[in-house]
Motif scaffolding. Structure first.
Motif, PDB file in Angstrom:
ATOM      1  N   GLU A  34      42.483  66.973 -41.974  1.00  0.00           N
ATOM      2  CA  GLU A  34      42.028  67.734 -43.141  1.00  0.00           C
ATOM      3  C   GLU A  34      42.669  69.128 -43.228  1.00  0.00           C
ATOM      4  O   GLU A  34      43.243  69.496 -44.236  1.00  0.00           O
ATOM      5  CB  GLU A  34      40.500  67.902 -43.006  1.00  0.00           C
ATOM      6  CG  GLU A  34      39.571  67.631 -44.192  1.00  0.00           C
ATOM      7  CD  GLU A  34      40.165  66.994 -45.423  1.00  0.00           C
ATOM      8  OE1 GLU A  34      40.602  67.784 -46.278  1.00  0.00           O
ATOM      9  OE2 GLU A  34      40.152  65.748 -45.568  1.00  0.00           O
ATOM     10  N   LYS A  91      48.990  61.098 -47.221  1.00  0.00           N
ATOM     11  CA  LYS A  91      48.841  62.256 -46.322  1.00  0.00           C
ATOM     12  C   LYS A  91      49.440  61.961 -44.942  1.00  0.00           C
ATOM     13  O   LYS A  91      48.816  62.191 -43.905  1.00  0.00           O
ATOM     14  CB  LYS A  91      47.356  62.642 -46.146  1.00  0.00           C
ATOM     15  CG  LYS A  91      46.634  62.905 -47.444  1.00  0.00           C
ATOM     16  CD  LYS A  91      46.990  64.277 -47.980  1.00  0.00           C
ATOM     17  CE  LYS A  91      46.321  64.572 -49.303  1.00  0.00           C
ATOM     18  NZ  LYS A  91      47.290  64.865 -50.397  1.00  0.00           N
ATOM     19  N   MET A 130      47.736  63.102 -41.213  1.00  0.00           N
ATOM     20  CA  MET A 130      47.397  64.511 -41.035  1.00  0.00           C
ATOM     21  C   MET A 130      45.920  64.794 -41.230  1.00  0.00           C
ATOM     22  O   MET A 130      45.305  64.305 -42.178  1.00  0.00           O
ATOM     23  CB  MET A 130      48.191  65.364 -42.019  1.00  0.00           C
ATOM     24  CG  MET A 130      49.650  65.422 -41.680  1.00  0.00           C
ATOM     25  SD  MET A 130      49.857  66.020 -39.994  1.00  0.00           S
ATOM     26  CE  MET A 130      51.461  66.732 -40.131  1.00  0.00           C
ATOM     27  N   GLU A 153      52.900  62.100 -49.629  1.00  0.00           N
ATOM     28  CA  GLU A 153      51.786  62.946 -50.070  1.00  0.00           C
ATOM     29  C   GLU A 153      50.540  62.142 -50.377  1.00  0.00           C
ATOM     30  O   GLU A 153      49.423  62.595 -50.121  1.00  0.00           O
ATOM     31  CB  GLU A 153      52.195  63.751 -51.295  1.00  0.00           C
ATOM     32  CG  GLU A 153      52.930  65.019 -50.911  1.00  0.00           C
ATOM     33  CD  GLU A 153      53.412  65.771 -52.123  1.00  0.00           C
ATOM     34  OE1 GLU A 153      52.594  65.981 -53.039  1.00  0.00           O
ATOM     35  OE2 GLU A 153      54.601  66.138 -52.149  1.00  0.00           O
ATOM     36  N   LEU A 195      52.440  69.131 -45.045  1.00  0.00           N
ATOM     37  CA  LEU A 195      52.992  67.991 -45.776  1.00  0.00           C
ATOM     38  C   LEU A 195      53.868  68.428 -46.952  1.00  0.00           C
ATOM     39  O   LEU A 195      54.179  67.655 -47.827  1.00  0.00           O
ATOM     40  CB  LEU A 195      51.850  67.100 -46.289  1.00  0.00           C
ATOM     41  CG  LEU A 195      51.111  66.312 -45.198  1.00  0.00           C
ATOM     42  CD1 LEU A 195      49.831  65.697 -45.750  1.00  0.00           C
ATOM     43  CD2 LEU A 195      52.009  65.236 -44.617  1.00  0.00           C
ATOM     44  N   HIS A 221      47.029  69.881 -44.137  1.00  0.00           N
ATOM     45  CA  HIS A 221      47.797  69.315 -45.240  1.00  0.00           C
ATOM     46  C   HIS A 221      48.949  70.197 -45.693  1.00  0.00           C
ATOM     47  O   HIS A 221      49.886  69.742 -46.321  1.00  0.00           O
ATOM     48  CB  HIS A 221      46.865  68.945 -46.403  1.00  0.00           C
ATOM     49  CG  HIS A 221      46.011  67.763 -46.078  1.00  0.00           C
ATOM     50  ND1 HIS A 221      44.979  67.319 -46.867  1.00  0.00           N
ATOM     51  CD2 HIS A 221      46.037  66.915 -45.019  1.00  0.00           C
ATOM     52  CE1 HIS A 221      44.408  66.265 -46.307  1.00  0.00           C
ATOM     53  NE2 HIS A 221      45.027  66.006 -45.191  1.00  0.00           N
ATOM     54  N   GLU A 222      48.894  71.478 -45.318  1.00  0.00           N
ATOM     55  CA  GLU A 222      50.018  72.345 -45.717  1.00  0.00           C
ATOM     56  C   GLU A 222      51.293  71.932 -44.991  1.00  0.00           C
ATOM     57  O   GLU A 222      52.395  72.273 -45.389  1.00  0.00           O
ATOM     58  CB  GLU A 222      49.672  73.831 -45.500  1.00  0.00           C
ATOM     59  CG  GLU A 222      50.004  74.399 -44.132  1.00  0.00           C
ATOM     60  CD  GLU A 222      48.915  74.133 -43.096  1.00  0.00           C
ATOM     61  OE1 GLU A 222      47.927  73.428 -43.436  1.00  0.00           O
ATOM     62  OE2 GLU A 222      49.042  74.607 -41.960  1.00  0.00           O
TER      63      GLU A 222
END
Ligand code: ADP
Length: 635
Positions: free
Chosen positions: A180, A73, A178, A70, A186, A183-184
């Motif tokens: 911008e 990213k 990833m 996280e 992740l 990110h979901e």
């Protein structure tokens, strides 16, 4: 260590551009693509180990790890598969190494218009789908044959960099930075969902870090070392019991093995333990597959072959005959040695036994599916029926079984029917399957040979596939009912009334001598006899084949095979109601030696040859004569 900048091969750049910018709405399949590459790499490592026993070393526990970071990213996919050397990395990740690139580009453009979402995996641009979600992709890999490891980095735009790096052990780590908006992707639950949705049946464990569901506070209070746990199914679907597999799972697995994303017509799932043991899950398609057209006989075909959990062949054509090339799926057996070579597979008794049993199963299943859902079967048959018919030709022992799965157009019906359906519907006692063959439905329906069948409402099967002629060549009866061409001379479907008989006799008398002359003019080596037939619609005449002689379709087929064809004599029927035949009679009366009579005789004969789709000896003669008649008409 030096970093080297490389440009993508031209087409790769264009495809990347297309992938990242325009067509693809369903970007989440990137994970499926990367996991599938890892699983392939593991299959290759297993296969390699069969011949190179030291290849795996201690690293024999195959798995794919998916990890989320996280903070950075990133999402990474790690495998201990075969890995890549530096050269391989350039070859595989720098170019789209497939020969079909141009074809692909065209399809991609088309799909863009049609909104087809399943293209990517089907064309092996799989890896590049990573750029749909990532701004940067890093691949660290070490081939099992190499001490050195390499890192490949790219933003998916103009090119990529490669440098030497360090890596413990064999295999590949693909790390996605990833973008911008992504990110979901992740989050732990999302990634698990994607794995379950798209990669559940990959034959390798897919591992993720255990999910610690405790509150942040609790986590702090009692820190816990989290291990990895398996996210996908452990047991391959074909090894499960039928009752435990859901319809949806069957369908998902089908798209995985066939690259066809439509629902299949049906499947065969069975586990055999007899003189050979095997598990199989085979699928019969319904729709055509736009990206892998199984109607094309040059395509690779056959189920995947696993031996003791190792994928030995992607397409084992040793397991299915070419006329079942549309069938896909998996066969797994423990009855073969793991180190079997491709050459040994080609004449292997175990595979032969499995093949025989699979063929029986597929044919049996087709029969059932026909009854179960006629509409779906009709679709399948439209797409693949012509291939199935090849089976009748090739399999002497099974031809009636295969013939039972076929469907045909007929003269009277507006729906396709089976041979059984035809026999059942036929009235009367001594049954016969009548057929006519030709190039198309409209062509055969215009044939005067059908006149008496229409009159008597006797149905006729229309054979209009190119393969049909070959098929009838070997199928002279079905379930003891003879197949008979409408061109046979002995078909009399209607008893004449006394009145008709009398009339026919009078006409025959009038024509008798002329018919004899016509026979001699054409030649007794070609014509056995000349008769009258008033029921030929407006045709001048027609040729019929005497009983026991070879019909014109057979003749054509023998010629095509380069075999000597014995000369068969035909019966010529002339239509006494036809104007030209009437003119012949008039000519005969006034001058037996008339040139006109000779011309008309030859002309009638040539027309009759054309009507049975035969070949004229001299087309120019025919055209010349037609022009002469046309001249009369235009006067
Ligand atoms: P495809 O998988 O259809 O061949 P891809 O673009 O997905 O196409 O991958 C190209 C090639 O890169 C693969 O065929 C394989 O040789 C190599 N490759 C990709 N991922 C891996 C991996 N994880 N391990 C080893 N080789 C890989």
């Amino acid at each position: 260590m030096t970093k080297k900048q490389h440009n993508f091969a031209a087409e790769t750049g264009r495809i990347l551009e297309l992938l990242t910018h325009s067509i693809y709405s369903n970007k989440e399949i990137f994970l499926r693509e990367l996991i599938s590459n890892s699983s392939d790499a593991i299959d290759k490592a297993r296969l390699k180990a069969l011949t190179d026993t030291t290849f795996l070393g201690d690293d024999t526990n195959f798995e794919i790890k998916v990890e989320i970071n996280e903070k950075n990213k990133t999402l990474s996919i790690t495998d201990n598969g075969i890995g890549m050397t530096e050269d391989e990395m350039h070859k595989h990740l720098g170019t789209i190494a497939k020969s079909g690139t141009k074809e692909f580009m065209e399809k991609l453009e088309k799909a863009k218009e049609g909104g087809d979402h399943n293209l990517i995996g089907q064309f092996g641009v799989g890896f590049y789908s990573a750029f749909m979600v990532a701004d940067k992709v890093e691949v660290v890999t070490r081939s099992g044959l190499d001490k050195k490891a390499h890192k490949w980095i790219s933003d998916g735009k103009s090119g990529y960099e490669v440098e030497e790096t360090k890596k413990e052990g064999r295999g590949t780590v693909v790390t996605l930075y990833m973008g911008e908006g992504n990110h979901e992707l992740l989050t732990d639950w999302k990634v698990r969902e994607l794995i379950k949705k798209y990669s559940n049946y990959v034959g390798v464990p897919i591992m993720m870090l255990e999910n610690d569901t405790r509150s942040e506070e609790e986590k702090k209070k009692e820190p816990k070392e989290l291990g990895f746990e398996q996210v996908n199914e452990t047991k391959p679907i074909w090894k499960k019991s039928k009752t435990s597999v859901k319809a949806e799972e069957y369908k998902d697995f089908y798209s995985q093995v066939s690259m066809d994303f439509n629902a299949p017509l049906g499947h065969i799932h069975s586990s055999i333990e007899w003189n050979v043991s095997y598990n199989t899950l085979l699928y019969i398609p319904q729709e055509t597959n736009a990206f892998s057209d199984m109607r094309d006989p040059s395509k690779e075909y056959g189920p995947k072959l696993y031996v003791q959990n190792v994928l030995i062949l992607e397409h084992a054509k040793e397991l299915l005959p070419v006329w079942l090339r549309f069938v896909s799926g998996v066969v797994e057996t423990t009855d073969l040695p793991l180190n079997i070579s491709r050459e040994m597979l080609q004449s292997n008794a175990t595979l032969e036994t499995i093949k025989k049993s699979l063929v029986k199963k597929v044919v049996g299943e087709l029969k059932k599916l026909r009854v179960k859902d006629a509409v779906a079967y009709g679709k399948f048959f439209e797409n693949y029926g012509a291939i199935l018919k090849e089976g009748v030709y090739y399999e002497a022992d099974l031809k009636e079984d295969i013939a039972a799965t076929l469907e045909f157009d007929t003269l009277l019906g507006d729906k396709k029917i089976s041979l059984d359906g035809y026999i059942e519907a036929q009235k009367g006692e001594g049954k016969t399957i009548y057929y006519i063959s030709g190039k198309s439905r409209s062509e055969v329906l215009a044939s005067p040979y059908l006149a008496q069948f229409k009159d008597t409402k006797t149905d006729v099967i229309l054979f209009t596939d190119a393969i049909d002629e070959w098929m009838i060549g070997v199928l002279d009866e079905y379930k003891k009912v003879k197949l008979k061409s409408v061109t046979a001379s002995d078909i009399k479907l209607k008893e004449e009334t006394a009145e008709e008989k009398k009339k026919a006799e009078t006409t025959e008398k009038q024509f008798k001598d002329m018919l004899e002359l016509v026979k001699n003019t054409i030649g007794t080596e070609k014509i056995e006899k000349v008769e009258l037939n008033p029921n030929l619609w407006d045709a001048l005449g027609a040729l019929k084949t005497p009983d026991g002689a070879m019909n014109p379709q057979m003749e054509k087929m023998m010629k095509a095979m380069g075999q000597p064809v014995p000369e068969t004599k035909r019966v010529l029927e002339l239509n006494p109601n036809n104007k030209l035949v009437k003119a012949m009679k008039k000519e005969f009366k006034s001058d037996v030696k008339s040139k006109k009579l000779k011309d008309l005789t030859q002309y009638a004969y040539m027309q009759a040859i054309l009507l049975e789709w035969g070949e004229l000896e001299n087309i120019a003669d025919f055209v010349g004569m037609t022009n002469k008649f046309a001249g009369e008409y235009l006067k």
